[in-house]
Design a protein around this motif. Structure first.
Motif, PDB file in Angstrom:
ATOM      1  N   VAL A  39       2.279  21.397 -38.601  1.00  0.00           N
ATOM      2  CA  VAL A  39       3.072  20.171 -38.447  1.00  0.00           C
ATOM      3  C   VAL A  39       4.566  20.486 -38.536  1.00  0.00           C
ATOM      4  O   VAL A  39       5.367  20.026 -37.706  1.00  0.00           O
ATOM      5  N   THR A  40       4.936  21.303 -39.527  1.00  0.00           N
ATOM      6  CA  THR A  40       6.375  21.548 -39.729  1.00  0.00           C
ATOM      7  C   THR A  40       6.992  22.316 -38.560  1.00  0.00           C
ATOM      8  O   THR A  40       8.180  22.144 -38.273  1.00  0.00           O
ATOM      9  N   ILE A  41       6.199  23.120 -37.874  1.00  0.00           N
ATOM     10  CA  ILE A  41       6.756  23.853 -36.730  1.00  0.00           C
ATOM     11  C   ILE A  41       7.043  22.897 -35.560  1.00  0.00           C
ATOM     12  O   ILE A  41       7.832  23.212 -34.659  1.00  0.00           O
ATOM     13  N   GLY A  42       6.423  21.731 -35.602  1.00  0.00           N
ATOM     14  CA  GLY A  42       6.765  20.686 -34.624  1.00  0.00           C
ATOM     15  C   GLY A  42       7.892  19.804 -35.136  1.00  0.00           C
ATOM     16  O   GLY A  42       8.792  19.432 -34.391  1.00  0.00           O
ATOM     17  N   LEU A  43       7.868  19.522 -36.438  1.00  0.00           N
ATOM     18  CA  LEU A  43       8.912  18.659 -37.011  1.00  0.00           C
ATOM     19  C   LEU A  43      10.297  19.289 -36.875  1.00  0.00           C
ATOM     20  O   LEU A  43      11.284  18.597 -36.633  1.00  0.00           O
ATOM     21  N   GLU A  85      15.971  24.610 -24.006  1.00  0.00           N
ATOM     22  CA  GLU A  85      15.714  25.462 -25.178  1.00  0.00           C
ATOM     23  C   GLU A  85      14.540  24.915 -25.982  1.00  0.00           C
ATOM     24  O   GLU A  85      13.675  25.665 -26.426  1.00  0.00           O
ATOM     25  N   LEU A  86      14.528  23.600 -26.157  1.00  0.00           N
ATOM     26  CA  LEU A  86      13.442  22.995 -26.935  1.00  0.00           C
ATOM     27  C   LEU A  86      12.098  23.199 -26.236  1.00  0.00           C
ATOM     28  O   LEU A  86      11.063  23.357 -26.895  1.00  0.00           O
ATOM     29  N   GLY A  87      12.127  23.204 -24.903  1.00  0.00           N
ATOM     30  CA  GLY A  87      10.897  23.469 -24.155  1.00  0.00           C
ATOM     31  C   GLY A  87      10.376  24.874 -24.453  1.00  0.00           C
ATOM     32  O   GLY A  87       9.166  25.078 -24.653  1.00  0.00           O
ATOM     33  N   THR A  88      11.286  25.832 -24.512  1.00  0.00           N
ATOM     34  CA  THR A  88      10.878  27.202 -24.832  1.00  0.00           C
ATOM     35  C   THR A  88      10.301  27.279 -26.246  1.00  0.00           C
ATOM     36  O   THR A  88       9.243  27.876 -26.474  1.00  0.00           O
ATOM     37  N   TYR A  89      11.002  26.653 -27.195  1.00  0.00           N
ATOM     38  CA  TYR A  89      10.515  26.672 -28.584  1.00  0.00           C
ATOM     39  C   TYR A  89       9.159  25.970 -28.690  1.00  0.00           C
ATOM     40  O   TYR A  89       8.293  26.376 -29.463  1.00  0.00           O
ATOM     41  N   THR A  90       8.980  24.898 -27.900  1.00  0.00           N
ATOM     42  CA  THR A  90       7.696  24.185 -27.933  1.00  0.00           C
ATOM     43  C   THR A  90       6.572  25.109 -27.461  1.00  0.00           C
ATOM     44  O   THR A  90       5.491  25.155 -28.069  1.00  0.00           O
ATOM     45  N   THR A  91       6.845  25.850 -26.398  1.00  0.00           N
ATOM     46  CA  THR A  91       5.838  26.787 -25.882  1.00  0.00           C
ATOM     47  C   THR A  91       5.474  27.814 -26.953  1.00  0.00           C
ATOM     48  O   THR A  91       4.285  28.113 -27.187  1.00  0.00           O
ATOM     49  N   VAL A  92       6.507  28.331 -27.618  1.00  0.00           N
ATOM     50  CA  VAL A  92       6.254  29.327 -28.679  1.00  0.00           C
ATOM     51  C   VAL A  92       5.433  28.689 -29.801  1.00  0.00           C
ATOM     52  O   VAL A  92       4.464  29.283 -30.297  1.00  0.00           O
ATOM     53  N   SER A  93       5.809  27.470 -30.192  1.00  0.00           N
ATOM     54  CA  SER A  93       5.104  26.784 -31.286  1.00  0.00           C
ATOM     55  C   SER A  93       3.635  26.562 -30.944  1.00  0.00           C
ATOM     56  O   SER A  93       2.741  26.793 -31.777  1.00  0.00           O
ATOM     57  N   VAL A  94       3.397  26.112 -29.708  1.00  0.00           N
ATOM     58  CA  VAL A  94       2.016  25.834 -29.293  1.00  0.00           C
ATOM     59  C   VAL A  94       1.201  27.139 -29.252  1.00  0.00           C
ATOM     60  O   VAL A  94       0.057  27.190 -29.726  1.00  0.00           O
ATOM     61  N   ALA A  95       1.819  28.187 -28.724  1.00  0.00           N
ATOM     62  CA  ALA A  95       1.123  29.477 -28.665  1.00  0.00           C
ATOM     63  C   ALA A  95       0.803  29.973 -30.073  1.00  0.00           C
ATOM     64  O   ALA A  95      -0.313  30.453 -30.349  1.00  0.00           O
ATOM     65  N   LEU A  96       1.780  29.835 -30.968  1.00  0.00           N
ATOM     66  CA  LEU A  96       1.581  30.286 -32.350  1.00  0.00           C
ATOM     67  C   LEU A  96       0.462  29.499 -33.023  1.00  0.00           C
ATOM     68  O   LEU A  96      -0.435  30.072 -33.675  1.00  0.00           O
ATOM     69  N   ALA A 134      -3.060  22.788 -32.030  1.00  0.00           N
ATOM     70  CA  ALA A 134      -1.820  22.830 -31.238  1.00  0.00           C
ATOM     71  C   ALA A 134      -1.254  21.439 -30.954  1.00  0.00           C
ATOM     72  O   ALA A 134      -0.078  21.322 -30.588  1.00  0.00           O
ATOM     73  N   ALA A 135      -2.088  20.402 -31.141  1.00  0.00           N
ATOM     74  CA  ALA A 135      -1.642  19.043 -30.773  1.00  0.00           C
ATOM     75  C   ALA A 135      -0.350  18.600 -31.469  1.00  0.00           C
ATOM     76  O   ALA A 135       0.568  18.101 -30.804  1.00  0.00           O
ATOM     77  N   PRO A 136      -0.223  18.774 -32.809  1.00  0.00           N
ATOM     78  CA  PRO A 136       1.039  18.303 -33.440  1.00  0.00           C
ATOM     79  C   PRO A 136       2.275  19.014 -32.889  1.00  0.00           C
ATOM     80  O   PRO A 136       3.291  18.354 -32.597  1.00  0.00           O
ATOM     81  N   ALA A 137       2.183  20.336 -32.756  1.00  0.00           N
ATOM     82  CA  ALA A 137       3.350  21.073 -32.251  1.00  0.00           C
ATOM     83  C   ALA A 137       3.670  20.652 -30.818  1.00  0.00           C
ATOM     84  O   ALA A 137       4.841  20.473 -30.462  1.00  0.00           O
ATOM     85  N   ALA A 162       2.850  17.763 -29.321  1.00  0.00           N
ATOM     86  CA  ALA A 162       3.310  16.374 -29.290  1.00  0.00           C
ATOM     87  C   ALA A 162       4.760  16.265 -29.774  1.00  0.00           C
ATOM     88  O   ALA A 162       5.609  15.652 -29.115  1.00  0.00           O
ATOM     89  N   LEU A 163       5.037  16.863 -30.918  1.00  0.00           N
ATOM     90  CA  LEU A 163       6.398  16.769 -31.472  1.00  0.00           C
ATOM     91  C   LEU A 163       7.390  17.551 -30.607  1.00  0.00           C
ATOM     92  O   LEU A 163       8.528  17.118 -30.409  1.00  0.00           O
ATOM     93  N   GLY A 164       6.944  18.699 -30.085  1.00  0.00           N
ATOM     94  CA  GLY A 164       7.829  19.507 -29.230  1.00  0.00           C
ATOM     95  C   GLY A 164       8.172  18.787 -27.942  1.00  0.00           C
ATOM     96  O   GLY A 164       9.332  18.691 -27.565  1.00  0.00           O
ATOM     97  N   LEU A 165       7.148  18.254 -27.263  1.00  0.00           N
ATOM     98  CA  LEU A 165       7.412  17.516 -26.022  1.00  0.00           C
ATOM     99  C   LEU A 165       8.241  16.266 -26.301  1.00  0.00           C
ATOM    100  O   LEU A 165       9.121  15.897 -25.517  1.00  0.00           O
ATOM    101  N   GLY A 166       7.963  15.627 -27.437  1.00  0.00           N
ATOM    102  CA  GLY A 166       8.765  14.458 -27.828  1.00  0.00           C
ATOM    103  C   GLY A 166      10.230  14.850 -27.968  1.00  0.00           C
ATOM    104  O   GLY A 166      11.122  14.136 -27.508  1.00  0.00           O
ATOM    105  N   SER A 167      10.481  15.991 -28.589  1.00  0.00           N
ATOM    106  CA  SER A 167      11.879  16.423 -28.774  1.00  0.00           C
ATOM    107  C   SER A 167      12.523  16.780 -27.437  1.00  0.00           C
ATOM    108  O   SER A 167      13.706  16.493 -27.214  1.00  0.00           O
TER     109      SER A 167
END
Lengths: 400, 393
Positions: free
Chosen positions: B133-137, B150-161, B188-191, B193-198
């Motif tokens: 959750v925190t990696i999405g928050l 940039e946030l899109g890249t971080y979201t991809t990394v978060s989801v992969a992780l 992967a859903a929280p990361a 969801a929060l990543g795409l939201g950001s």
């Protein structure tokens, strides 16, 4: 940095951005729930899950609609629609769960939690904190609340869904923090925008006044003095022409205000292209007058790295104009094509022999060429003694 | 005319408005620095929620933890990541650059991995892992500070992780009754969801503020045209407007007669003298003085200040005037030009200086953004705002 700052004073941009963020977040949670639920259809053999998927679709429509509508009553209605969809899905999901052989999950299991998260975001884009909290609370009661009712109806063991409750309070805190911050920012922005407009008004009036004073001083005042010093008798043709000109201009002073420089800084014209604002303003502060023309907005399409190096190169060119050209005017022209963008910085100064650049002008050759070559571009320098200078830079990435 | 083809309301703004295309690499806060106030508040709340969530879940799922050192280290790194993020956001000179956010994100990501490893083999429910959750928050908190790309890249990394960690737990768990795909999707859903939201928030906030910027440019152009029209219609230069009524008939009469008499010479001399006086008086008084009881400016700096700096000062003075804890009589502005430097001091007397400071804090922050060096000081009954003046118009 310029005070021509944009600001979301009334919160419309923030609300729309939050609506988009909330919609994406809800769609992900609902999409994952639908995918996982669909995977269970062949495993459990329960075809009614398809109806549950339809109910989730209704939930999604309700949530996205509630996030985007402006009227509060409509947002409430769409929130209730979303919660109704969630309730129907919960009835089906819990019903299947209790029928499937094996241990029965409790009502806080993840397949119910995820659509509950989706429903909770309905209030975040509301245009007031009170409405945001009210919609969020309504969604919390009618969403997760009725999921518990559905679990009870189907005989599923009930459990308090801590993550959902925590999310409700966290969302409330997020929205409150955003709203309180936005309130302060909006207050500051309104005063700041007013001050910037007042300043621009002062500057404009001063320019008009200076221009008109200067014109009057150089023409009417000078002619009146000349008349006062002239021997009585018939007017000569020089005086007659001067009086004709003065009368014409005094009849229509707009002509006076159309002079160059009265419109002020070029940066006012570059509001749509922030990349150029800083460097043009710096050059203007150093005493350079700059004309900007061509397909200027195309610069916005360049990548960050290309823009940064192009800025560096243009700055170097303008510094060179100031230091060596002997004139105080320069022109920046932008031309774009689908694959590349060209910028020409030119002046009508003393010029120089390109193949014989002195050590003190090495910056033009090294800094500009290096900056542009680093990003895969090219530079051409045209100059001749007495014929001005033009630096033509081409970088990859033009019209998108 | 300066600006040539790029005048607002004409090609540049019109083209930008036709296809709303904000510059790449630009963040919402770069266009709207005052939005940093709400962004910082939001960040602090997200940080607190993340830490409370992490500590709460660590305590409530203590029975799943197989390595307490890793669990504690994960919490420490999470706190460090948010600490660095908050520190960057509150540093006016640095801000949340991509590099600085990358450090924060890396610390939070390592905390996520350690949190996951701390319950390896004993993890019963992936959904209880706070790291997912925190990696999405952290991406959500970064939305106003960084670009959507940039946030899109971080979201991809978060989801992969998140996916990899979920897979790791599935393979090390004895219970594989739930399909791997389901576990990965849930993890992967929280990361996601929060990543795409950001990403959506960053992109649409920038678009909205950019559109607002274009609107403001058009408003400014309208104001300029209106001022020009008023100037032309109502006056030329202060009292010269009325002088025109005397000068024009005089010149017209001489032109018509074609002869200059002795009286005309005298009249021309008188009109020239009056006109010269009017032009001299046409120098406008400094409008910054309208907001203070005393403007001390022996070097005549005020009219030479850059228009942005003057606007910042004006906004600060307006805010001081608007505060219920101050009045115009208690406000002074001093501008000083030394041999090597130029600086200014705003002094404002108040019965409650701290309340006054709280009222005008956003404007003091704005002054810090606009001037290279600016700071405030509170004495017994006076608020002092000092600033360096680096540029002149």
């Amino acid at each position: 940095m310029t005070l021509q700052i944009a600001a979301d004073v009334d919160g419309v941009a923030t609300s729309r951005a939050l609506a988009r963020a909330g919609a994406l977040l809800a769609c992900v949670f609902l999409g994952v729930t639908m995918t996982v639920s669909a995977l269970f259809i062949p495993v459990t053999g329960h075809g009614e899950i398809v109806v549950g998927l339809g109910a989730l679709l209704v939930t999604g429509i309700g949530v996205v609609g509630a996030l985007h509508v402006r009227r509060f009553a409509a947002a409430v209605a769409l929130t209730l629609l979303a919660c109704a969809g969630l309730y129907l899905f919960a009835l089906i999901a819990t019903g299947v769960s209790v029928q499937v052989p094996g241990p029965t999950p409790s009502s806080d299991y993840v397949l119910l939690s995820m659509p509950e998260f989706a429903v909770l975001v309905v209030g975040i884009s509301a245009r007031s904190l009170r409405k945001a909290l009210a919609l969020g609370s309504l969604a919390f009661v009618a969403g997760p609340g009725f999921v518990q009712v559905a679990a009870w109806q189907q005989g599923m063991p009930r459990a308090v869904d801590i993550p959902v409750i925590a999310s409700y309070f966290a969302l409330g805190l997020f929205v409150t923090a955003l709203w309180l911050g936005r309130r302060d920012a909006a207050r500051g922005t309104a005063v700041m925008s007013g001050a910037a407009l007042a300043e621009e008004r002062d500057v404009a009036l001063e320019r008009f006044s200076t221009r008109a004073s200067s014109w009057l001083h150089d023409t009417v005042l000078s002619d009146l003095r000349a008349l006062a010093a002239t021997e009585p008798g018939p007017l000569d043709s020089t005086h007659a022409q001067a009086i004709d000109r003065d009368l014409a201009n005094l009849a229509d002073v707009r002509l006076i205000l159309d002079a160059p420089g009265v419109h002020g800084s070029a940066t006012r014209a570059l509001v749509a292209v922030p990349a150029l604002v800083g460097l043009v303003r710096d050059a203007e502060q150093k005493g350079l007058r700059i004309r900007v023309g061509g397909d200027v907005p195309a610069i916005n399409a360049l990548s960050f790295a290309v823009t940064r190096n192009l800025e560096r190169a243009i700055t170097e060119c303008l510094d060179n104009v100031l230091a060596h050209s002997g004139v105080r005017e320069a022109e920046i022209s932008v031309m774009s094509s689908p694959s590349e963008l060209s910028v020409m910085v030119s002046d009508s100064g003393v010029g120089f022999e390109v193949n014989d650049i002195a050590e003190d002008r090495i910056g033009l050759r090294v800094s500009v060429v290096d900056a542009i070559a680093d990003i895969g571009g090219s530079v051409q320098i045209w100059s001749r003694p007495g014929a001005g200078t033009a630096v033509f830079m081409t970088v990859p990435g033009g019209q998108s | 005319m300066s600006g040539g083809a790029a005048q607002p309301g004409t090609p540049a703004v019109a083209a930008a408005r036709r296809v709303l295309r904000p510059p790449r690499g630009l963040t919402a806060l770069e266009l709207d620095p005052l939005a940093a106030i709400s962004a910082r508040g939001f960040l602090v709340v997200v940080a607190v929620v993340s830490l409370v969530c992490a500590i709460g879940l660590t305590v409530t799922t203590a029975d799943q933890i197989s390595s307490w050192p890793l669990a504690v280290l994960a919490l420490v790194l999470l706190a460090a990541g948010y600490g660095w993020f908050v520190r960057s956001a509150f540093r006016f000179d640095l801000g949340v650059s991509n590099d600085r956010f990358a450090v924060s994100y890396a610390l939070v990501a390592i905390a996520t991995v350690l949190n996951s490893l701390s319950c390896l083999g004993t993890n019963t429910l992936v959904r209880d892992d706070w790291g997912l959750v925190t990696i999405g928050l952290v991406l959500m908190a970064a939305a106003p500070f960084r670009t959507s790309a940039e946030l899109g890249t971080y979201t991809t990394v978060s989801v992969a992780l998140a996916g990899m960690l979920a897979g790791l737990h599935w393979f090390t768990s004895l219970d594989t009754s739930i399909p791997l795909a389901v576990i990965v999707l849930v993890a992967a859903a929280p990361a996601l969801a929060l990543g795409l939201g950001s990403v959506g928030y960053a992109r649409h906030l920038l678009l909205g503020i950019y559109a607002e910027r274009l609107d403001q440019a058009e408003n400014r152009e309208r104001q300029f045209d209106e001022l020009r029209r008023t100037f032309v219609d109502d006056d030329v230069v202060g009292s010269i407007g009325s002088l025109r009524e005397e000068i024009v008939p005089f010149l017209a009469r001489i032109r018509q007669s074609g002869t200059l008499t002795v009286d005309d010479r005298v009249r021309a001399g008188v009109l020239a003298q009056t006109l010269q006086g009017a032009i001299a008086e046409a120098r406008r008084s400094d409008s910054l003085a309208d907001h203070v009881s005393a403007l001390v400016d022996e070097a005549g700096l005020s009219p030479r200040l850059h228009e942005d700096d003057r606007a910042t000062l004006r906004a600060l003075l307006i805010a001081l005037n608007n505060s219920e804890h101050a009045s115009r009589q208690g406000i002074t502005l001093e501008l000083v030009e030394g041999e090597d430097d130029r600086f200014g001091v705003v002094r404002c007397r108040s019965d409650d200086v701290r309340a006054l400071r709280a009222d005008v804090l956003p404007f003091i922050r704005m002054a810090r953004l606009m001037f290279r060096r600016a700071g405030e000081q509170v004495t017994d009954d006076t608020l002092l705002v000092q600033f360096d003046i680096d540029r002149l118009a």
